[in-house]
Scaffold this motif. Structure first.
Motif, mmCIF file in Angstrom:
data_model
loop_
_atom_site.group_PDB
_atom_site.id
_atom_site.type_symbol
_atom_site.label_atom_id
_atom_site.label_comp_id
_atom_site.label_asym_id
_atom_site.label_seq_id
_atom_site.Cartn_x
_atom_site.Cartn_y
_atom_site.Cartn_z
ATOM 1 N N UNK A 146 -27.097 16.445 -71.662
ATOM 2 C CA UNK A 146 -27.590 15.074 -71.740
ATOM 3 C C UNK A 146 -28.054 14.790 -73.158
ATOM 4 N N UNK A 147 -28.049 13.501 -73.531
ATOM 5 C CA UNK A 147 -28.402 13.134 -74.902
ATOM 6 C C UNK A 147 -29.485 12.064 -74.969
ATOM 7 N N UNK A 148 -30.005 11.652 -73.820
ATOM 8 C CA UNK A 148 -31.090 10.679 -73.763
ATOM 9 C C UNK A 148 -31.673 10.705 -72.368
ATOM 10 N N UNK A 149 -32.840 10.076 -72.188
ATOM 11 C CA UNK A 149 -33.451 10.015 -70.864
ATOM 12 C C UNK A 149 -32.551 9.260 -69.895
ATOM 13 N N UNK A 150 -31.920 8.187 -70.367
ATOM 14 C CA UNK A 150 -31.028 7.415 -69.505
ATOM 15 C C UNK A 150 -29.821 8.255 -69.098
ATOM 16 N N UNK A 152 -28.777 9.436 -65.291
ATOM 17 C CA UNK A 152 -27.477 9.095 -64.749
ATOM 18 C C UNK A 152 -26.727 10.298 -64.212
ATOM 19 N N UNK A 153 -26.940 11.463 -64.793
ATOM 20 C CA UNK A 153 -26.226 12.660 -64.369
ATOM 21 C C UNK A 153 -26.931 13.410 -63.242
ATOM 22 N N UNK A 154 -28.251 13.358 -63.221
ATOM 23 C CA UNK A 154 -29.005 14.218 -62.307
ATOM 24 C C UNK A 154 -29.528 13.485 -61.081
ATOM 25 N N UNK A 155 -30.012 12.252 -61.247
ATOM 26 C CA UNK A 155 -30.670 11.573 -60.131
ATOM 27 C C UNK A 155 -29.780 11.387 -58.903
#
Length: 320
Positions: A25-29, A33-36
């Motif tokens: 990942x490269x940002x909180x967003x 998007x990948x984990x939630x």
């Protein structure tokens, strides 16, 4: 969209219900998007969900869940989950067995110390071996990696040690993935240079009770802290027993102290241990073999194995 997860399906078939996925990942967003979606799906199914990540990562993920969902997630400190490779494996294995048959989703953030080649290599080795060591469990592991903090070479090894990678809304088999034995095979021939500083050595005595006494005395002279003394003696005893049984009955124990660490080499003069993944297979404590090496991986912080025609060298590292 057709996921390349099918590409990894053959691998998944060999490991039962265990799943091991790498997430960049490269940002909180990007992280959310990948984990939630996977975290929400686990909670909706009534599965156990565990977070063992850095505090900023944990805050970003929990903020994306409704209050009830966030409360249902079990949070553990990252440093408690990732204390040492052997202990991390034992923790994951124990959690899977305790919850069985209930599936467990563990979202972790492995430490990858880019400034310490030995520790970095051993954490990569753990990630590599998980698909073999946890085969048959109902544990699903998401390993998170902040791509902004990792050099390209480290990201490449993450892709080599995770059979499946997660993208937004999709996942695919890692094209760089290699089997655990293949990943670690080159390290077996790697030369382990002696640490700097005073060395203290003794010959391995086939009488293991006498050896334990001698190692204790050697460690006390080296001012090994009392809280690590038992771990050191236990680990050396197991490796010496292996040397006596498989290493033509001889070998040496050598001890060094360096700032913050105790380093101990156990060298035999025969076949000994020829597998750099020795001790990474969960063992039956009532079984005749393997349990001692499983424990050895847990009582030390890092364990390296090299071998050549003259014998095997196992290097143990203990924080002190």
């Amino acid at each position: 969209m057709t996921s390349r997860a099918e590409t990894a399906g053959t691998h998944a078939d060999r490991t039962g219900d265990f799943q091991h996925r790498g997430v960049f990942f490269s940002s909180a967003e990007d992280l959310r998007g990948r984990v939630l979606p996977r975290l929400r799906a686990a909670l909706d199914s009534g599965d156990r969900a565990v977070l063992g990540v850095a505090k900023p990562t944990r805050a970003a993920l929990l903020a994306g869940l409704p209050p009830a969902g966030a409360a249902a997630v079990e949070c553990v400190e990252r440093d408690e989950l990732y204390t040492a490779p052997g202990r991390t494996l034992a923790t994951l294995y124990g959690r899977a067995r305790t919850e069985h048959p209930r599936p467990v989703l563990v979202v972790g953030e492995p430490p990858l110390p880019v400034d310490d080649p030995m520790r970095l290599r051993e954490w990569h080795r753990l990630d590599s071996v998980l698909t073999r060591a946890l085969a048959g469990t109902r544990l699903r592991l998401l390993c998170l990696h902040d791509s902004r903090a990792l050099p390209a070479r480290v990201q490449h090894d993450v892709r080599r040690t995770h059979p499946v990678l997660v993208a937004r809304g999709d996942e695919h088999g890692s094209p760089d993935y290699v089997e655990p034995a293949d990943f670690s095979a080159p390290d077996l021939a790697r030369l382990l240079l002696a640490p700097a500083g005073e060395r203290r050595s003794l010959e391995i005595d086939p009488d293991l009770a006498s050896l334990r006494t001698a190692v204790t005395e050697l460690a006390e002279k080296a001012e090994v802290p009392p809280e690590r003394l038992g771990d050191l003696v236990l680990a050396v005893n197991e490796l010496a027993a292996n040397a006596v049984e498989h290493g033509r009955g001889g070998g040496t124990v050598t001890l060094w102290r360096r700032p913050g660490w105790i380093v101990c080499d156990v060298a035999d003069r025969g076949p000994g241990l020829r597998d750099p993944l020795s001790g990474y297979a969960p063992a039956d404590p009532l079984g005749p073999r393997g349990y001692g090496l499983w424990i050895t991986r847990q009582v030390c912080d890092f364990m390296e194995i090299t071998a050549d025609a003259d014998g095997t060298l196992v290097r143990l590292h203990f924080r002190a």
